[in-house]
Design a protein around this motif. Structure first.
Motif, PDB file in Angstrom:
ATOM      1  N   LEU A  84       0.793  -1.218   0.000  1.00  0.00           N
ATOM      2  CA  LEU A  84       0.000   0.000   0.000  1.00  0.00           C
ATOM      3  C   LEU A  84       0.831   1.276   0.000  1.00  0.00           C
ATOM      4  O   LEU A  84       0.293   2.341   0.145  1.00  0.00           O
ATOM      5  CB  LEU A  84      -0.930   0.020   1.230  1.00  0.00           C
ATOM      6  CG  LEU A  84      -2.030  -1.007   1.227  1.00  0.00           C
ATOM      7  CD1 LEU A  84      -2.859  -0.891   2.494  1.00  0.00           C
ATOM      8  CD2 LEU A  84      -2.916  -0.857   0.018  1.00  0.00           C
ATOM      9  N   ASP A  85       2.115   1.168  -0.148  1.00  0.00           N
ATOM     10  CA  ASP A  85       2.968   2.334  -0.095  1.00  0.00           C
ATOM     11  C   ASP A  85       2.568   3.363  -1.147  1.00  0.00           C
ATOM     12  O   ASP A  85       2.599   3.105  -2.339  1.00  0.00           O
ATOM     13  CB  ASP A  85       4.423   1.918  -0.307  1.00  0.00           C
ATOM     14  CG  ASP A  85       5.374   3.070  -0.078  1.00  0.00           C
ATOM     15  OD1 ASP A  85       5.050   3.937   0.742  1.00  0.00           O
ATOM     16  OD2 ASP A  85       6.428   3.093  -0.720  1.00  0.00           O
ATOM     17  N   GLY A  86       2.150   4.545  -0.687  1.00  0.00           N
ATOM     18  CA  GLY A  86       1.877   5.647  -1.599  1.00  0.00           C
ATOM     19  C   GLY A  86       0.502   5.665  -2.218  1.00  0.00           C
ATOM     20  O   GLY A  86       0.216   6.518  -3.037  1.00  0.00           O
ATOM     21  N   ILE A  87      -0.382   4.726  -1.838  1.00  0.00           N
ATOM     22  CA  ILE A  87      -1.721   4.731  -2.430  1.00  0.00           C
ATOM     23  C   ILE A  87      -2.795   4.781  -1.357  1.00  0.00           C
ATOM     24  O   ILE A  87      -3.874   4.250  -1.505  1.00  0.00           O
ATOM     25  CB  ILE A  87      -1.945   3.519  -3.360  1.00  0.00           C
ATOM     26  CG1 ILE A  87      -1.759   2.214  -2.615  1.00  0.00           C
ATOM     27  CG2 ILE A  87      -1.076   3.596  -4.582  1.00  0.00           C
ATOM     28  CD1 ILE A  87      -2.245   1.008  -3.391  1.00  0.00           C
ATOM     29  N   THR A  88      -2.496   5.431  -0.247  1.00  0.00           N
ATOM     30  CA  THR A  88      -3.475   5.555   0.811  1.00  0.00           C
ATOM     31  C   THR A  88      -3.684   7.020   1.151  1.00  0.00           C
ATOM     32  O   THR A  88      -2.849   7.873   0.878  1.00  0.00           O
ATOM     33  CB  THR A  88      -3.035   4.806   2.085  1.00  0.00           C
ATOM     34  OG1 THR A  88      -1.809   5.382   2.552  1.00  0.00           O
ATOM     35  CG2 THR A  88      -2.848   3.331   1.835  1.00  0.00           C
ATOM     36  N   GLY A  89      -4.830   7.299   1.764  1.00  0.00           N
ATOM     37  CA  GLY A  89      -5.135   8.655   2.176  1.00  0.00           C
ATOM     38  C   GLY A  89      -6.170   8.641   3.275  1.00  0.00           C
ATOM     39  O   GLY A  89      -6.574   7.580   3.755  1.00  0.00           O
ATOM     40  N   ALA A  90      -6.609   9.808   3.668  1.00  0.00           N
ATOM     41  CA  ALA A  90      -7.567   9.946   4.757  1.00  0.00           C
ATOM     42  C   ALA A  90      -8.920   9.354   4.374  1.00  0.00           C
ATOM     43  O   ALA A  90      -9.264   9.259   3.198  1.00  0.00           O
ATOM     44  CB  ALA A  90      -7.722  11.420   5.117  1.00  0.00           C
ATOM     45  N   SER A  91      -9.682   8.963   5.400  1.00  0.00           N
ATOM     46  CA  SER A  91     -11.039   8.488   5.150  1.00  0.00           C
ATOM     47  C   SER A  91     -11.872   9.649   4.598  1.00  0.00           C
ATOM     48  O   SER A  91     -11.479  10.810   4.669  1.00  0.00           O
ATOM     49  CB  SER A  91     -11.646   7.901   6.426  1.00  0.00           C
ATOM     50  OG  SER A  91     -11.489   8.783   7.510  1.00  0.00           O
TER      51      SER A  91
END
Length: 155
Positions: A84-91
């Motif tokens: 998931l490195d670099g493809i996550t963000g806030a809800s």
């Protein structure tokens, strides 16, 4: 002969990247207006047979809640790997819009691939395949069935 081989390798190195075409694809997930906690979303790609292909985005930083995104989790577990490195963000909260940009190979466009969005809200409910949309060159919008109001895809 060595000089000719070196020139051919150089020419191949300069031309090969041009043959691997990709397009910038934009997906917009419009949330329904609701009160309460922000939603976790998994945006992922499946191949023409419906098998998990790749993760495009995951919203929500607490990994302990990722298990509620059941369609995505099932696909990832069958694939056997997750990075998931670099493809996550806030809800994403009620009434907000999540915009995801991805570079997808031309071979995936109009070839039966689909973008799926799973949603879940703590103490609120879960929707596997809240919205599913074909990866097409034609701009498309579909309605969601849970926390998503609409999902659109454009190139």
């Amino acid at each position: 002969m060595k000089k000719l081989a070196a020139m051919l390798m150089l020419a191949t190195a300069l031309v090969a990247p041009a043959t691997a075409w990709a397009r910038d694809v934009t997906m917009e997930a419009q949330m329904v207006r609701y009160s309460g906690r922000a939603a976790y979303l998994a945006v992922y790609l499946t191949d023409p047979s419906g098998a998990y292909h790749s993760t495009l985005w995951v919203s929500g930083h607490k990994t302990k809640y990722y298990g509620t995104l059941r369609g995505w989790v099932q696909g990832v577990s069958q694939a056997g790997a997750l990075n998931l490195d670099g493809i996550t963000g806030a809800s994403v909260g009620g009434g907000e819009t999540l915009t995801v940009h991805a570079n997808l190979a031309d071979a995936l466009i109009d070839a039966g691939y689909q973008v799926h969005v799973d949603t879940a809200v703590e103490d609120g409910g879960e929707y596997a395949d809240d919205a599913v949309i074909a990866v097409t060159a034609t701009p498309t919008t579909v309605d969601g069935t849970g926390y998503l109001s609409k999902l659109s895809i454009t190139m």
